[in-house]
Design a protein around this motif. Structure first.
Motif, PDB file in Angstrom:
ATOM      1  N   ASP A 143       0.931  -1.213   0.014  1.00 12.19           N
ATOM      2  CA  ASP A 143      -0.061  -0.030   0.054  1.00 12.19           C
ATOM      3  C   ASP A 143       1.000   1.294  -0.126  1.00 12.19           C
ATOM      4  O   ASP A 143       0.369   1.987  -0.692  1.00 12.19           O
ATOM      5  CB  ASP A 143      -0.931  -0.045   1.243  1.00 12.19           C
ATOM      6  CG  ASP A 143      -2.077  -0.911   1.086  1.00 12.19           C
ATOM      7  OD1 ASP A 143      -2.223  -1.598   0.007  1.00 12.19           O
ATOM      8  OD2 ASP A 143      -2.545  -1.302   2.424  1.00 12.19           O
ATOM      9  N   ARG A 146       2.497   1.667  -3.331  1.00 13.62           N
ATOM     10  CA  ARG A 146       1.510   2.203  -4.275  1.00 13.62           C
ATOM     11  C   ARG A 146       1.213   3.989  -4.215  1.00 13.62           C
ATOM     12  O   ARG A 146       1.019   4.492  -5.191  1.00 13.62           O
ATOM     13  CB  ARG A 146      -0.189   1.658  -4.223  1.00 13.62           C
ATOM     14  CG  ARG A 146       0.059   0.130  -4.838  1.00 13.62           C
ATOM     15  CD  ARG A 146      -1.247  -0.598  -4.923  1.00 13.62           C
ATOM     16  NE  ARG A 146      -1.772  -0.866  -3.665  1.00 13.62           N
ATOM     17  CZ  ARG A 146      -1.644  -2.061  -3.251  1.00 13.62           C
ATOM     18  NH1 ARG A 146      -0.763  -2.934  -4.042  1.00 13.62           N
ATOM     19  NH2 ARG A 146      -1.978  -2.309  -1.996  1.00 13.62           N
ATOM     20  N   ALA A 147       1.244   4.422  -3.034  1.00 16.02           N
ATOM     21  CA  ALA A 147       1.058   5.661  -2.676  1.00 16.02           C
ATOM     22  C   ALA A 147       2.501   6.344  -3.219  1.00 16.02           C
ATOM     23  O   ALA A 147       2.419   7.468  -3.737  1.00 16.02           O
ATOM     24  CB  ALA A 147       1.053   6.013  -0.985  1.00 16.02           C
ATOM     25  N   THR A 150       1.984   6.654  -7.089  1.00 14.64           N
ATOM     26  CA  THR A 150       1.114   7.564  -7.568  1.00 14.64           C
ATOM     27  C   THR A 150       1.199   9.038  -6.957  1.00 14.64           C
ATOM     28  O   THR A 150       0.503   9.756  -7.160  1.00 14.64           O
ATOM     29  CB  THR A 150      -0.408   7.038  -7.038  1.00 14.64           C
ATOM     30  OG1 THR A 150      -0.525   6.981  -5.418  1.00 14.64           O
ATOM     31  CG2 THR A 150      -0.699   5.820  -7.742  1.00 14.64           C
ATOM     32  N   GLU A 151       2.405   9.019  -6.392  1.00 14.33           N
ATOM     33  CA  GLU A 151       2.950  10.288  -5.803  1.00 14.33           C
ATOM     34  C   GLU A 151       1.734  10.845  -4.945  1.00 14.33           C
ATOM     35  O   GLU A 151       1.316  12.106  -5.223  1.00 14.33           O
ATOM     36  CB  GLU A 151       3.156  11.363  -6.814  1.00 14.33           C
ATOM     37  CG  GLU A 151       4.449  10.836  -7.659  1.00 14.33           C
ATOM     38  CD  GLU A 151       4.899  11.734  -8.583  1.00 14.33           C
ATOM     39  OE1 GLU A 151       4.032  12.695  -9.077  1.00 14.33           O
ATOM     40  OE2 GLU A 151       5.833  11.580  -9.194  1.00 14.33           O
ATOM     41  N   ASP A 152       1.286  10.125  -4.091  1.00 14.40           N
ATOM     42  CA  ASP A 152       0.003  10.617  -2.865  1.00 14.40           C
ATOM     43  C   ASP A 152       0.735  10.655  -1.669  1.00 14.40           C
ATOM     44  O   ASP A 152       0.488   9.631  -0.932  1.00 14.40           O
ATOM     45  CB  ASP A 152      -0.859   9.820  -3.278  1.00 14.40           C
ATOM     46  CG  ASP A 152      -2.214  10.037  -2.302  1.00 14.40           C
ATOM     47  OD1 ASP A 152      -2.135  10.854  -1.465  1.00 14.40           O
ATOM     48  OD2 ASP A 152      -3.202   9.613  -2.801  1.00 14.40           O
ATOM     49  N   PRO A 153       1.152  11.539  -1.307  1.00  8.03           N
ATOM     50  CA  PRO A 153       1.893  11.536   0.307  1.00  8.03           C
ATOM     51  C   PRO A 153       0.776  11.291   1.289  1.00  8.03           C
ATOM     52  O   PRO A 153       1.379  10.709   2.565  1.00  8.03           O
ATOM     53  CB  PRO A 153       2.495  13.060   0.320  1.00  8.03           C
ATOM     54  CG  PRO A 153       1.689  13.916  -0.703  1.00  8.03           C
ATOM     55  CD  PRO A 153       1.279  13.195  -1.710  1.00  8.03           C
ATOM     56  N   VAL A 154      -0.276  12.013   1.306  1.00  5.14           N
ATOM     57  CA  VAL A 154      -1.204  11.692   2.315  1.00  5.14           C
ATOM     58  C   VAL A 154      -1.522  10.188   2.452  1.00  5.14           C
ATOM     59  O   VAL A 154      -1.556   9.854   3.450  1.00  5.14           O
ATOM     60  CB  VAL A 154      -2.618  12.417   1.993  1.00  5.14           C
ATOM     61  CG1 VAL A 154      -3.778  12.120   3.062  1.00  5.14           C
ATOM     62  CG2 VAL A 154      -2.297  14.124   2.041  1.00  5.14           C
ATOM     63  N   ALA A 155      -1.821   9.532   1.208  1.00  5.96           N
ATOM     64  CA  ALA A 155      -2.172   8.208   1.325  1.00  5.96           C
ATOM     65  C   ALA A 155      -1.016   7.412   1.840  1.00  5.96           C
ATOM     66  O   ALA A 155      -1.015   6.488   2.486  1.00  5.96           O
ATOM     67  CB  ALA A 155      -2.669   7.481  -0.103  1.00  5.96           C
ATOM     68  N   PHE A 156       0.433   7.795   1.511  1.00  2.34           N
ATOM     69  CA  PHE A 156       1.461   7.278   1.949  1.00  2.34           C
ATOM     70  C   PHE A 156       1.618   7.304   3.529  1.00  2.34           C
ATOM     71  O   PHE A 156       1.917   6.213   4.252  1.00  2.34           O
ATOM     72  CB  PHE A 156       2.893   7.902   1.558  1.00  2.34           C
ATOM     73  CG  PHE A 156       3.949   7.303   1.888  1.00  2.34           C
ATOM     74  CD1 PHE A 156       4.618   6.254   1.449  1.00  2.34           C
ATOM     75  CD2 PHE A 156       4.771   7.777   3.005  1.00  2.34           C
ATOM     76  CE1 PHE A 156       5.618   5.586   1.785  1.00  2.34           C
ATOM     77  CE2 PHE A 156       5.787   7.400   3.572  1.00  2.34           C
ATOM     78  CZ  PHE A 156       6.307   6.018   3.081  1.00  2.34           C
ATOM     79  N   GLY A 203       8.519  13.561  -2.944  1.00  3.38           N
ATOM     80  CA  GLY A 203       8.301  12.109  -3.516  1.00  3.38           C
ATOM     81  C   GLY A 203       9.594  11.327  -3.432  1.00  3.38           C
ATOM     82  O   GLY A 203       9.444  10.244  -3.087  1.00  3.38           O
TER      83      GLY A 203
END
Length: 253
Positions: A143, A146-147, A150-156, A203
């Motif tokens: 998970d 994938r974050a 997708t360059e999604d720091p909040v999801a990370f 990132g």
């Protein structure tokens, strides 16, 4: 009576920034239970769900939170419903941390205490992690990956906390698990944004953090105590150590 949280339908109450409807509904039920002895009936599930103004799925999530914290018990059948639970010293300690959350305590202190508990949880994971535990940790790492992709720091950040919560769940110590889980809840409830560190691309930073956590899970899998403790020390003491630095954690209004 405490105001109920607002659901998608726009019913009574309002959810503050950074608080999910499930968390707000849990706080509403907690307010009803406060000051009452063990075994007091609070109402049926449907009555209380209607008070909270949330969907069945959201309310069930709230019940899971409250049951995990030892606040309520749910009894089926005629005369059943939600009842206040007998609270052990461990549960009272967990609830005192949750009470601090409601008072918007200094989140930096919560992060500092969480970091201090990490080595204890790693020691427990080295002794007690099963192959199924390791496989689940690798799913949490996926998970995180994938974050990163997708360059999604909040999801990370949220995936990262799920990894830490899963490591904590391995510990056989209920007090340690409860306290750590409460600290994560507090930190997460106050996290409104994720921002880069200085001039370093965000990132690049989260990719490095993913690699560090991957190496930590590998060390747990090998039962490599020296390496696991070295990595958790690096995790918490490097210049960019915290997964949720205090500068990125404005308190809820």
């Amino acid at each position: 009576m405490s105001s109920a949280p607002k659901d998608a339908s726009g019913r009574s109450g309002r959810v503050g920034a950074g608080t999910t409807r499930a968390e707000a509904a849990a706080r509403h039920i907690l307010a009803l239970a406060e000051g009452r002895g063990a075994g007091v009936r609070l109402g049926t599930k449907e009555e209380l769900r209607a008070q909270c103004g949330v969907s069945v799925g959201t309310f069930n999530e709230s019940l899971r939170l409250l049951q995990a914290r030892g606040v309520i018990t749910v009894r089926p059948g005629p005369g059943g419903g939600l009842f206040t639970a007998e609270q052990s010293p461990m549960v009272r300690l967990g609830n005192s941390v949750l009470a601090l959350d409601a008072q918007q305590t200094d989140v930096a202190e919560a992060v500092r205490i969480r970091d201090a508990l990490d080595p204890l949880l790693i020691e427990d994971a080295l002794w007690h992690a099963s192959p199924a535990d390791i496989a689940d940790l690798r799913e949490k790492l996926a998970d995180m990956r994938r974050a990163v992709e997708t360059e999604d720091p909040v999801a990370f950040v949220h995936a990262n906390w799920r990894l830490h919560a899963r490591i904590a769940a391995i510990s056989p110590n209920p007090l340690l698990r409860s306290l750590y889980s409460s600290l994560l809840d507090l930190i997460e409830s106050h996290t409104l944004a994720v921002q880069p560190f200085g001039d370093r691309p965000l990132g690049e930073y989260i990719a490095d953090r993913h690699r560090l956590h991957g190496a930590l899970v590998d060390a747990l899998d090998r039962r490599d105590r020296a390496e696991a403790l070295r990595l958790v020390h690096a995790h918490n003491t490097s210049p960019e150590a915290a997964d949720a630095p205090p500068a990125r954690l404005p308190a809820q209004p």
